[in-house]
Enzyme design. Structure first.
Site, mmCIF file in Angstrom:
data_model
loop_
_atom_site.group_PDB
_atom_site.id
_atom_site.type_symbol
_atom_site.label_atom_id
_atom_site.label_comp_id
_atom_site.label_asym_id
_atom_site.label_seq_id
_atom_site.Cartn_x
_atom_site.Cartn_y
_atom_site.Cartn_z
ATOM 1 N N TRP A 116 1.082 -0.931 -0.091
ATOM 2 C CA TRP A 116 0.366 0.304 -0.013
ATOM 3 C C TRP A 116 0.808 1.385 -0.340
ATOM 4 C CZ3 TRP A 116 -4.768 0.208 -1.848
ATOM 5 C CH2 TRP A 116 -5.321 -0.832 -2.027
ATOM 6 N N ASP A 190 -2.227 6.169 6.414
ATOM 7 C CA ASP A 190 -3.087 5.651 6.254
ATOM 8 C C ASP A 190 -3.297 4.777 6.841
ATOM 9 O OD1 ASP A 190 -4.726 3.615 4.547
ATOM 10 O OD2 ASP A 190 -3.635 3.461 2.979
ATOM 11 N N LYS A 214 -13.339 -1.338 5.596
ATOM 12 C CA LYS A 214 -12.327 -2.804 6.844
ATOM 13 C C LYS A 214 -12.651 -2.650 8.157
ATOM 14 C CE LYS A 214 -9.984 -3.707 3.434
ATOM 15 N NZ LYS A 214 -8.569 -1.876 2.759
HETATM 16 C C1 LIG Z 1 -8.386 -1.104 2.053
HETATM 17 C C2 LIG Z 1 -6.897 -0.291 1.641
HETATM 18 C C3 LIG Z 1 -6.806 1.014 1.051
HETATM 19 C C4 LIG Z 1 -8.228 1.308 -0.089
HETATM 20 O O1 LIG Z 1 -8.576 0.296 -1.387
HETATM 21 P P1 LIG Z 1 -9.439 1.329 -2.325
HETATM 22 O O2 LIG Z 1 -9.674 -0.079 -3.087
HETATM 23 O O3 LIG Z 1 -8.727 2.643 -2.948
HETATM 24 O O4 LIG Z 1 -10.685 1.488 -1.495
HETATM 25 C C5 LIG Z 1 -5.814 1.786 0.904
HETATM 26 N N1 LIG Z 1 -4.521 1.465 1.737
HETATM 27 C C6 LIG Z 1 -4.955 0.304 3.227
HETATM 28 C C7 LIG Z 1 -3.845 0.389 3.485
HETATM 29 C C8 LIG Z 1 -6.095 -0.327 2.168
HETATM 30 O O5 LIG Z 1 -5.832 -1.756 2.943
#
Ligand SMILES: *Cc1c(COP(=O)(O)O)cnc(C)c1O
Length: 383
Positions: A116, A190, A214
Site C-alpha cells: 500500500w 493511511d 475494513k
Molecule cells: C483497503 C486499503 C486501501 C483502500 O483501497 P481502495 O480500494 O482505494 O478503497 C488503502 N490503503 C490500505 C492500507 C488499505 O488496506
C-alpha cells in the site's frame, strides 16, 4: 438458476450460525448492525423514507451525519483542531488527493513498508517530488522500517506512512514522533485497515485517511482527519470536490456525500461504543480483544509445523494475518474445507499467495477460535 450462481460458496440450509468471514475488505460487519439497517431500510425512525432516499440537506440526514461525525470524534478522541471529512474515492484516490492538497508540488518523504505504501509513493510522484526515506523491501516487507533508520528530508512537506499494511500483514505499532526526529513535517497516515482498532496519538499526526470497507462500513466512504492548519494549499489541478478546504467549509456536503455509507458508519460507531467495558472506552475494549485474537492466532500458526507466518513478530499486524501452507498444492483443498466449515474468504492476496485471515473489529473471538480449531484439524489430516 441465476440466483444460485450468484450465491455464496458456502451454503448449508441446516446451518444455525452465520459463517465467519475473514475477508480483507469489504469485510464482515456486525450482524446486529446489518439487522438494524435492514429494519430501517424503507423507513428510518418513522420519517417515511429510507436513508438512501433522503436529501443530504434535509434535517433527517443532517442529524445522521452529525451523529456519525461526533461519535467518530469521540471514539478516537480527535481534538477540535482537526476536521473530519466524509469523502469518496477510497484509499487509492487519497493517494493522489493527499499530495494535491499538501505537497505544494515540493518534496515528500515515503516510508515503504508494503504494497500500500508503494502504491501511495508511485501515485504521489505524479504530483510532487516523492522520495523514499526508508524501505523494508529487502526484508520482503516482513518488517516495519525502524524510525532510527529513516532519512528524512529537511524540505519534506509531509511524511507518508501506511500504519497497517493489509497485504503483507505488517503494522506500525508506535507512531513515529517526527518532531523528536528533527522535522516539522506533518505525519500523514493511511490507517484504512486498522482505524478504530486502537487509539491514535493525534499529537503526532497531521492527516489520517481511511477507506471505510475494513473497520467502518460499506465501500464508497473515505474518512479524512486533517489538522486545520494544513488546509488551503491545494494545487490548482486539484478537483474542487477533492479540495480538503472546500470539503471542510461545506461540512462534507460540497458534493453529495456517500449518504448510506455515512449512515452505516454511524451504526458501526454506536456498536463500537457499546463494546466498552466498565473502565474503558469502546476502542480500548476492542484493542484489548484484538490483541488477544491476534495473539491466539499467531501462537497457533507458530506452534504448527504446517502453517507459517513470515512477518517479524514485533511488526505483525493485529488485523491481517497472512499465513502459508508448507505444501501449497493443498491450498485449494484448504479453502474448500474452510468454506464447508463456514470459514469464508481466507484466500491470500494474489500478489503474495497463501492465505490471509483478516480479523477486524467485527470478527468475534469465537471466529478466531473456530479458525484455530480448523487449522489444527487440517494439519492433523493433511500434513
Ligand atoms: C483497503 C486499503 C486501501 C483502500 O483501497 P481502495 O480500494 O482505494 O478503497 C488503502 N490503503 C490500505 C492500507 C488499505 O488496506
Amino acid at each position: 438458476m441465476r440466483s444460485q450462481q450468484r450465491g455464496c460458496a458456502f451454503f448449508n440450509s441446516q446451518r444455525l450460525m452465520r459463517p465467519f468471514n475473514f475477508s480483507a475488505g469489504p469485510a464482515t460487519i456486525p450482524l446486529e448492525v446489518l439487522n438494524q439497517a435492514a429494519k430501517e431500510m424503507s423507513d428510518w425512525h418513522g420519517c417515511g423514507m429510507g436513508v438512501m432516499e433522503m436529501s443530504h440537506r434535509g434535517k433527517e440526514f443532517i442529524s445522521i451525519y452529525e451523529h456519525a461525525e461526533s461519535l467518530f470524534r469521540e471514539l478516537l478522541s480527535i481534538p477540535e483542531h482537526f476536521k473530519i471529512l466524509f469523502m469518496q474515492g477510497g484509499g487509492l484516490a487519497e493517494n493522489a488527493i493527499v499530495p494535491m492538497n499538501l505537497s505544494r508540488a515540493g518534496e515528500v518523504d515515503f516510508i515503504l513498508s508494503g504494497s500500500w505504501s508503494e502504491k501511495s509513493f508511485k501515485e504521489a510522484a505524479r504530483y510532487c517530488s516523492a522520495q523514499i526515506a526508508a524501505s523494508s523491501q529487502s526484508s520482503g516487507f516482513h518488517e516495519f522500517p525502524d524510525p532510527s533508520t529513516w532519512q528524512l528530508s529537511s524540505k519534506a512537506q509531509y511524511v507518508h506512512v501506511c500504519t497497517n499494511e493489509t497485504i503483507h500483514g505488517v503494522e506500525c505499532n508506535t507512531l513515529p514522533d517526527l518532531k523528536s526526529m528533527g522535522t516539522e513535517a506533518p505525519l500523514v497516515i493511511d490507517f484504512s485497515s486498522h482505524v478504530l482498532s486502537r487509539t491514535v496519538d493525534w499529537s503526532k499526526v497531521g492527516l489520517a485517511f481511511a477507506g471505510a470497507q475494513k473497520n467502518i462500513g460499506p465501500a464508497g466512504l473515505t474518512i479524512v482527519v486533517v489538522r486545520e492548519d494544513l488546509l488551503g494549499h491545494a494545487l490548482s489541478v486539484c478537483p474542487s470536490a477533492f479540495n480538503y478546504q472546500t470539503v471542510a467549509k461545506n461540512q462534507s456536503m460540497y458534493n453529495t456525500p456517500p449518504t448510506y455509507g455515512i449512515y452505516m458508519a454511524g451504526l458501526i460507531f454506536e456498536w463500537i461504543k457499546q463494546q466498552r467495558e466498565d473502565d474503558s472506552t469502546g476502542v480500548l475494549a476492542l484493542q484489548k480483544r484484538n490483541a488477544l485474537k491476534a495473539k491466539l492466532l499467531y501462537e497457533a500458526i507458530d506452534a504448527s509445523a504446517f502453517f507459517s507466518n513470515p512477518v517479524s513478530p514485533k511488526a505483525r499486524s493485529l488485523m491481517n494475518v497472512p499465513f502459508f501452507l508448507k505444501d501449497p498444492s493443498k491450498d485449494a483443498l484448504f479453502i474448500q474445507r474452510a468454506n464447508e466449515r463456514g470459514l469464508l474468504q481466507l484466500k491470500g492476496h494474489k500478489s503474495v499467495g497463501g492465505m490471509r485471515a483478516s480479523i477486524y473489529n467485527a470478527m468475534p473471538l469465537e471466529g478466531v477460535q473456530a479458525l484455530i480449531s480448523f487449522l489444527k484439524e487440517f494439519e492433523s489430516h493433511f500434513a
